[in-house]
Design a protein around this motif. Structure first.
Motif, PDB file in Angstrom:
ATOM      1  N   PRO A   1      33.321  41.823  32.454  1.00 40.13           N
ATOM      2  CA  PRO A   1      34.002  42.615  31.422  1.00 40.13           C
ATOM      3  C   PRO A   1      33.863  44.119  31.611  1.00 40.13           C
ATOM      4  O   PRO A   1      34.797  44.866  31.310  1.00 40.13           O
ATOM      5  CB  PRO A   1      33.330  42.157  30.124  1.00 40.13           C
ATOM      6  CG  PRO A   1      32.033  41.536  30.547  1.00 40.13           C
ATOM      7  CD  PRO A   1      32.273  40.962  31.891  1.00 40.13           C
ATOM      8  N   ASP A   2      32.720  44.578  32.114  1.00 38.69           N
ATOM      9  CA  ASP A   2      32.549  46.018  32.327  1.00 38.69           C
ATOM     10  C   ASP A   2      33.524  46.530  33.389  1.00 38.69           C
ATOM     11  O   ASP A   2      34.132  47.590  33.231  1.00 38.69           O
ATOM     12  CB  ASP A   2      31.108  46.314  32.767  1.00 38.69           C
ATOM     13  CG  ASP A   2      30.104  46.009  31.672  1.00 38.69           C
ATOM     14  OD1 ASP A   2      30.539  45.922  30.506  1.00 38.69           O
ATOM     15  OD2 ASP A   2      28.909  45.856  31.979  1.00 38.69           O
ATOM     16  N   LEU A   3      33.664  45.780  34.462  1.00 36.11           N
ATOM     17  CA  LEU A   3      34.590  46.174  35.536  1.00 36.11           C
ATOM     18  C   LEU A   3      36.042  46.051  35.071  1.00 36.11           C
ATOM     19  O   LEU A   3      36.882  46.896  35.416  1.00 36.11           O
ATOM     20  CB  LEU A   3      34.343  45.306  36.771  1.00 36.11           C
ATOM     21  CG  LEU A   3      35.132  45.678  38.029  1.00 36.11           C
ATOM     22  CD1 LEU A   3      34.832  47.104  38.455  1.00 36.11           C
ATOM     23  CD2 LEU A   3      34.808  44.710  39.166  1.00 36.11           C
ATOM     24  N   ALA A   4      36.320  45.023  34.267  1.00 36.49           N
ATOM     25  CA  ALA A   4      37.681  44.850  33.755  1.00 36.49           C
ATOM     26  C   ALA A   4      38.087  46.021  32.864  1.00 36.49           C
ATOM     27  O   ALA A   4      39.246  46.449  32.864  1.00 36.49           O
ATOM     28  CB  ALA A   4      37.782  43.535  32.987  1.00 36.49           C
ATOM     29  N   GLU A   5      37.128  46.552  32.119  1.00 34.31           N
ATOM     30  CA  GLU A   5      37.412  47.700  31.258  1.00 34.31           C
ATOM     31  C   GLU A   5      37.750  48.942  32.080  1.00 34.31           C
ATOM     32  O   GLU A   5      38.566  49.772  31.668  1.00 34.31           O
ATOM     33  CB  GLU A   5      36.197  47.956  30.366  1.00 34.31           C
ATOM     34  CG  GLU A   5      36.418  49.045  29.320  1.00 34.31           C
ATOM     35  CD  GLU A   5      35.202  49.232  28.433  1.00 34.31           C
ATOM     36  OE1 GLU A   5      35.211  50.189  27.620  1.00 34.31           O
ATOM     37  OE2 GLU A   5      34.245  48.438  28.546  1.00 34.31           O
ATOM     38  N   ILE A   6      37.141  49.068  33.249  1.00 33.84           N
ATOM     39  CA  ILE A   6      37.423  50.214  34.129  1.00 33.84           C
ATOM     40  C   ILE A   6      38.776  50.052  34.805  1.00 33.84           C
ATOM     41  O   ILE A   6      39.540  51.013  34.968  1.00 33.84           O
ATOM     42  CB  ILE A   6      36.301  50.346  35.184  1.00 33.84           C
ATOM     43  CG1 ILE A   6      34.966  50.657  34.497  1.00 33.84           C
ATOM     44  CG2 ILE A   6      36.640  51.426  36.202  1.00 33.84           C
ATOM     45  CD1 ILE A   6      33.776  50.630  35.436  1.00 33.84           C
ATOM     46  N   VAL A   7      39.087  48.829  35.194  1.00 30.78           N
ATOM     47  CA  VAL A   7      40.313  48.561  35.953  1.00 30.78           C
ATOM     48  C   VAL A   7      41.555  48.602  35.071  1.00 30.78           C
ATOM     49  O   VAL A   7      42.644  48.953  35.537  1.00 30.78           O
ATOM     50  CB  VAL A   7      40.175  47.184  36.663  1.00 30.78           C
ATOM     51  CG1 VAL A   7      41.519  46.697  37.180  1.00 30.78           C
ATOM     52  CG2 VAL A   7      39.169  47.270  37.792  1.00 30.78           C
ATOM     53  N   GLU A   8      41.420  48.289  33.799  1.00 29.46           N
ATOM     54  CA  GLU A   8      42.585  48.173  32.911  1.00 29.46           C
ATOM     55  C   GLU A   8      43.431  49.441  32.841  1.00 29.46           C
ATOM     56  O   GLU A   8      44.669  49.360  32.916  1.00 29.46           O
ATOM     57  CB  GLU A   8      42.112  47.772  31.510  1.00 29.46           C
ATOM     58  CG  GLU A   8      43.247  47.365  30.579  1.00 29.46           C
ATOM     59  CD  GLU A   8      43.998  46.150  31.063  1.00 29.46           C
ATOM     60  OE1 GLU A   8      45.209  46.061  30.799  1.00 29.46           O
ATOM     61  OE2 GLU A   8      43.377  45.289  31.720  1.00 29.46           O
ATOM     62  N   PRO A   9      42.852  50.659  32.692  1.00 27.33           N
ATOM     63  CA  PRO A   9      43.698  51.863  32.673  1.00 27.33           C
ATOM     64  C   PRO A   9      44.501  52.048  33.965  1.00 27.33           C
ATOM     65  O   PRO A   9      45.645  52.530  33.927  1.00 27.33           O
ATOM     66  CB  PRO A   9      42.691  53.004  32.475  1.00 27.33           C
ATOM     67  CG  PRO A   9      41.510  52.363  31.841  1.00 27.33           C
ATOM     68  CD  PRO A   9      41.444  50.998  32.409  1.00 27.33           C
ATOM     69  N   LEU A  10      43.911  51.670  35.090  1.00 30.23           N
ATOM     70  CA  LEU A  10      44.639  51.780  36.353  1.00 30.23           C
ATOM     71  C   LEU A  10      45.792  50.803  36.407  1.00 30.23           C
ATOM     72  O   LEU A  10      46.878  51.129  36.931  1.00 30.23           O
ATOM     73  CB  LEU A  10      43.678  51.536  37.526  1.00 30.23           C
ATOM     74  CG  LEU A  10      42.588  52.582  37.740  1.00 30.23           C
ATOM     75  CD1 LEU A  10      41.642  52.158  38.857  1.00 30.23           C
ATOM     76  CD2 LEU A  10      43.214  53.936  38.067  1.00 30.23           C
ATOM     77  N   LEU A  11      45.604  49.612  35.874  1.00 31.47           N
ATOM     78  CA  LEU A  11      46.693  48.638  35.827  1.00 31.47           C
ATOM     79  C   LEU A  11      47.822  49.108  34.922  1.00 31.47           C
ATOM     80  O   LEU A  11      49.002  48.913  35.222  1.00 31.47           O
ATOM     81  CB  LEU A  11      46.166  47.276  35.359  1.00 31.47           C
ATOM     82  CG  LEU A  11      45.257  46.519  36.341  1.00 31.47           C
ATOM     83  CD1 LEU A  11      44.747  45.240  35.689  1.00 31.47           C
ATOM     84  CD2 LEU A  11      46.006  46.207  37.618  1.00 31.47           C
ATOM     85  N   GLU A  12      47.451  49.732  33.814  1.00 33.47           N
ATOM     86  CA  GLU A  12      48.480  50.266  32.909  1.00 33.47           C
ATOM     87  C   GLU A  12      49.262  51.394  33.574  1.00 33.47           C
ATOM     88  O   GLU A  12      50.495  51.476  33.436  1.00 33.47           O
ATOM     89  CB  GLU A  12      47.824  50.758  31.618  1.00 33.47           C
ATOM     90  CG  GLU A  12      47.243  49.651  30.762  1.00 33.47           C
ATOM     91  CD  GLU A  12      46.570  50.193  29.506  1.00 33.47           C
ATOM     92  OE1 GLU A  12      46.602  51.441  29.313  1.00 33.47           O
ATOM     93  OE2 GLU A  12      46.012  49.393  28.737  1.00 33.47           O
ATOM     94  N   ALA A  13      48.560  52.274  34.280  1.00 31.33           N
ATOM     95  CA  ALA A  13      49.251  53.358  34.990  1.00 31.33           C
ATOM     96  C   ALA A  13      50.164  52.807  36.065  1.00 31.33           C
ATOM     97  O   ALA A  13      51.306  53.268  36.230  1.00 31.33           O
ATOM     98  CB  ALA A  13      48.217  54.307  35.609  1.00 31.33           C
TER      99      ALA A  13
END
Length: 346
Positions: A175-187
């Motif tokens: 979950p910690d890594l998913a939280e970091i990756v999510e903004p990049l996926l949105e961009a």
């Protein structure tokens, strides 16, 4: 008496120098880089301007159009020639550059540059924006791959459609890594959506353009290549012959000859880099992926046997540029068989 004006343009201000036919400086001034401000100075009734020189640059198309609309005899000239002419100056300043440019106008030592029509300038802007969004989206995807690889998570070969699903699968238990990756996926998702919007607009333009549709009868030439070609060439009649398109796009080798020495180097790579890259990719597709046999593919295969695959692709890209010019000028379509080709298009 005839007068000549040289403009050294920068983003904020433009250095203006007006000289007479004997080379004497009549007026020097710095003006805001805006067509109205420049026209106000250059349309002074005291100066009967024979030529107004403008160097090709980021503001040249906008300034050229504004000065031409004001009735001034403006000419846009080659940047490399200007640099070579002004290289003899000891001190490089805006004032000295404007003086040198005015002297170039007076002695008629310049090569004019074609300024594209407003329609093709807008098409070029569309192609540039589309390419920029695509590059940024790919850059985000590559950064995501590298970021996850540090944790032993390998994305692997996956298409653009399933990329986001694959990333979420890999980070499901972290979950910690998913939280970091999510903004990049949105961009990345936003970049892909905007890219798709511009691509649809590009396809609409191509469908409504008869010239682009004819150019697409050539194998491996798609809507992006066709639109980039028409936007870059702008007016086919400005070339003396179809063969002159190759050197203008930097697809011909550089020749250096001095005394008994004569060296033929690599292609010059001058002109429009985007179109040159697209033509190279189209030639590569025609040579390696198009299964239907054509006379141009047979010619390129023979070149590949003699000179190598890379040189054959470059030569085929140059031939594609020539064929596209002929099709545009003659109103014809691509002919697969050489026996069906008219002498003018051979």
């Amino acid at each position: 008496m005839k007068y000549y004006a040289g403009l050294d343009v920068s983003v904020k201000e433009t250095a203006v120098c007006i000289i007479d036919e004997t080379g004497q400086i009549c007026r020097e001034i710095k003006v805001a880089s805006h067509p109205e401000d420049l026209a106000r100075v250059l349309k002074d009734p005291n100066w009967r301007l024979e030529r107004v020189r403008l160097e090709a640059g980021p503001l040249s198309q906008w300034l050229f159009e504004g000065l031409a609309r004001a009735g001034l005899p403006v000419i846009c000239i080659e940047t490399r020639h200007t640099k070579a002419f002004l290289k003899a100056q000891v001190n490089k300043t805006d004032r000295n550059d404007a003086r040198g440019i005015a002297q170039m106008m007076r002695v008629n030592l310049f090569r004019p540059v074609h300024v594209k029509t407003l329609t093709n300038q807008k098409r070029r802007a569309l192609l540039t924006a589309r390419k920029l969004l695509q590059e940024k989206a790919i850059a985000v995807e590559n950064d995501l791959r590298g970021l996850l690889r540090n944790f032993g998570l390998k994305v692997g070969p996956v298409g653009a459609v399933k990329f986001e699903v694959r990333i979420r699968e890999l980070t499901e238990g972290m979950p910690d890594l998913a939280e970091i990756v999510e903004p990049l996926l949105e961009a990345r998702s936003k970049l892909r959506q905007n890219f798709a919007t511009l691509h649809r607009e590009l396809l609409t333009l191509v469908r409504e353009d008869a010239v682009c549709r004819r150019l697409m009868t050539i194998p491996s030439v798609g809507p992006v290549v066709a639109l980039a070609y028409t936007a870059t060439i702008d007016i086919p009649q400005r070339f003396k012959s179809a063969k002159a398109v190759g050197p203008a796009l930097g697809l011909t080798p550089v020749l250096h000859e001095s005394g008994e020495s004569r060296r033929i180097g690599r292609i010059s790579c001058c002109g429009d880099g985007m179109l040159r890259t697209l033509l190279y990719e189209a030639a590569q597709v025609l040579l390696t992926h198009v299964t239907k046999w054509s006379w141009r593919k047979a010619w390129a295969m023979n070149v590949a046997k003699r000179r190598g695959r890379q040189k054959a692709i470059v030569a085929l890209a140059r031939r594609l540029a020539v064929i596209m010019h002929r099709i545009w000028s003659d109103g014809a379509r691509f002919r697969w068989s050489r026996q069906d080709i008219m002498p003018a298009a051979a």
